[in-house]
Scaffold this active site. Structure first.
Site, PDB file in Angstrom:
ATOM      1  N   ASN A 154      -9.857  12.281  -1.177  1.00 47.05           N
ATOM      2  CA  ASN A 154     -10.679  11.240  -1.778  1.00 47.05           C
ATOM      3  C   ASN A 154     -11.925  10.890  -0.964  1.00 47.05           C
ATOM      4  O   ASN A 154     -12.844  10.283  -1.488  1.00 47.05           O
ATOM      5  CB  ASN A 154      -9.843   9.975  -2.012  1.00 47.05           C
ATOM      6  CG  ASN A 154      -8.982   9.629  -0.821  1.00 47.05           C
ATOM      7  OD1 ASN A 154      -8.094  10.392  -0.435  1.00 47.05           O
ATOM      8  ND2 ASN A 154      -9.258   8.503  -0.218  1.00 47.05           N
ATOM      9  N   CYS A 329     -13.593  -1.608   7.360  1.00 49.62           N
ATOM     10  CA  CYS A 329     -13.587  -2.928   7.986  1.00 49.62           C
ATOM     11  C   CYS A 329     -12.155  -3.448   8.025  1.00 49.62           C
ATOM     12  O   CYS A 329     -11.536  -3.656   7.000  1.00 49.62           O
ATOM     13  CB  CYS A 329     -14.415  -3.906   7.162  1.00 49.62           C
ATOM     14  SG  CYS A 329     -16.155  -3.783   7.476  1.00 49.62           S
TER      15      CYS A 329
HETATM   16  C1  PLP Z   1      -7.126   6.098  -5.725  1.00 49.58           C
HETATM   17  C2  PLP Z   1      -6.099   6.982  -5.147  1.00 49.58           C
HETATM   18  C3  PLP Z   1      -4.758   6.600  -5.119  1.00 49.58           C
HETATM   19  C4  PLP Z   1      -4.299   5.248  -5.615  1.00 49.58           C
HETATM   20  O1  PLP Z   1      -4.401   5.163  -6.996  1.00 49.58           O
HETATM   21  P1  PLP Z   1      -4.163   3.760  -7.771  1.00 49.58           P
HETATM   22  O2  PLP Z   1      -4.012   4.146  -9.185  1.00 49.58           O
HETATM   23  O3  PLP Z   1      -5.379   2.950  -7.504  1.00 49.58           O
HETATM   24  O4  PLP Z   1      -2.933   3.140  -7.207  1.00 49.58           O
HETATM   25  C5  PLP Z   1      -3.840   7.485  -4.601  1.00 49.58           C
HETATM   26  N1  PLP Z   1      -4.216   8.692  -4.124  1.00 49.58           N
HETATM   27  C6  PLP Z   1      -5.495   9.092  -4.132  1.00 49.58           C
HETATM   28  C7  PLP Z   1      -5.852  10.434  -3.604  1.00 49.58           C
HETATM   29  C8  PLP Z   1      -6.473   8.258  -4.638  1.00 49.58           C
HETATM   30  O5  PLP Z   1      -7.746   8.659  -4.624  1.00 49.58           O
END
Ligand code: PLP
Length: 405
Positions: A154, A329
């Site tokens: 991510n 942060c």
């Molecule tokens: C955003 C994200 C999550 C969490 O997802 P939610 O639906 O906000 O709980 C988990 N893993 C990855 C790789 C993400 O990018």
């Protein structure tokens, strides 16, 4: 052009208006409980849920019976790790994961470790953020019950060799969970070809609503079992109790259908836009470094470190563009990103990093504006930086004896 510009599509995506349109009837008019088996209101809701289940399953090449609805990828990750560890505790308690996983996986693994329920191996990654499948193989013990490796990161967008990892898992008879939250709807995902047994993903990272996600749970070869973490009415084949959020599920299904139809063209468009952004910034500014894999990365991701510039200061001066920096942060300290640190990026360059996340609704005009503003602000901040000035004068900063305070 309207300001501010949203370039933070890895944190969430705006909902597609076509998704909202599909959802609207299910709030007031078609309000039934999908578990009400004995009247038309229930049947109508159930039918809508089953349609969504099919749309979602189609996108990942699964069977609709293998989709378990959750509140999002955080819950899916929790359910996968905790559910497998609890169910297979007689077989073993060892999990293999990687250092650059999302916090939803890392913190769940940590919690299982702390409670004495699991032992965890955190694999390191190469300088591009990629897991080496051979490292996975080497980490396997006779107590290993689960491998959990993400599809795409991510922060840096690096895509892992998931298919190779899936092959190893199958060969050794170990379950393979994949957090595919950033990949589903953006790049082709095929749970059969990739050898995935459990997979987490979420609506709000693919132009669907927030608060709904799914865990794919393989039904045959092998039939995966997980211990439910929520007790109650036995919904979702007993794996996740709780009344289904019909409007959100309908939206999630529609979002998957749209991605299935548009992903290929959209991926090409976003990759071209990303390349334009990358070239525009990196050609104009010296000492900028790409973080993540140069080619094996999500089409809409760009992560760059700007030497001698603090990411947080940069964002402070750039309020009209929504971006994210590699500094998190926390209450007491400004910690650099653990993902970048795992790549071997020094703390200074980790603090200098900016993540750009393009999405369906961004335009080239916005990209060009961003390039122009990035050049302006980085140049200005560097002009104010004594370190940058010294470096320009040819002073080796590593040789400087800093006065102790
Ligand atoms: C955003 C994200 C999550 C969490 O997802 P939610 O639906 O906000 O709980 C988990 N893993 C990855 C790789 C993400 O990018």
């Amino acid at each position: 052009m309207k300001l501010p510009i949203f370039l933070d599509n890895h944190s969430t995506t705006p909902m597609d208006p076509r998704v909202l349109e599909a959802m609207l009837p299910y709030f007031v008019e078609k309000f039934g409980n999908a578990a009400s088996r004995n009247h038309a209101f229930g049947w109508e809701a159930e039918e809508a849920v089953e349609t969504a289940r099919k749309q979602i399953a189609k996108l990942i090449h699964a069977d609709s019976k293998e989709i378990v609805f959750t509140s999002g990828a955080t819950e899916s990750d929790n359910l996968a790790l905790k559910g497998v560890i609890e169910m297979y505790h007689e077989k073993g308690n060892h999990i293999i994961t990687s250092a650059t996983e999302h916090r939803a996986v890392l913190d769940t693994a940590k919690a299982l470790e702390t409670k004495g329920k699991a032992t965890v191996t955190y694999l390191s990654v190469d300088k591009h953020g990629m897991v080496n499948p051979e490292d996975v193989r080497k980490a396997i013990t006779d107590k290993t019950v689960l491998i959990s490796i993400m599809l795409a990161n991510n922060e840096i967008g690096t895509i892992n060799p998931v298919k190779e990892i899936g092959k190893i898992a199958k060969e050794k008879g170990i379950l393979f969970h994949c957090d595919a939250t950033q990949g589903v709807g953006k790049i082709p995902v095929n749970v059969q070809e990739m050898g995935i047994d459990l997979m987490s993903f979420t609506g709000h990272k693919m132009y669907g609503p927030k608060g709904v996600g799914a865990l794919y749970v393989r039904k045959k070869a092998p039939r995966v079992r997980i211990a439910s973490q929520m007790d109650g009415g036995g919904h979702e084949r007993g794996m996740r109790s709780g009344t289904l959020v019909v409007p959100l599920i309908v939206g999630f299904g529609k979002a998957c259908e749209l991605c299935e139809q548009e992903m290929e063209a959209e991926g090409r468009k976003l990759a071209a836009m990303r390349d334009r952004l990358q070239t525009g910034i990196m050609k104009a500014l010296e000492e900028t470094y790409l973080n993540g894999h140069p080619t094996q990365r999500l089409p809409h991701n760009l992560n760059i470190s700007f030497a001698y510039v603090e990411g947080e200061s940069l964002l402070m001066g750039l309020k009209e563009i929504a971006l994210s920096s590699g500094s998190a942060c926390t209450s007491a300290t400004l910690e650099p990103s653990y993902v970048l640190r795992a790549l071997g990026v020094g703390s200074d360059l980790a603090h200098s990093s900016i993540r750009f996340g393009l999405g369906r609704f961004n335009t080239n005009e916005q990209v060009d504006y961003t390039i122009k503003r990035m050049i302006e602000i980085v140049t200005k901040l560097r002009e104010m930086s004594p370190l940058y000035e010294m470096a320009k004068e040819g002073i080796d900063l590593k040789s400087v004896q800093w006065a102790a305070h």
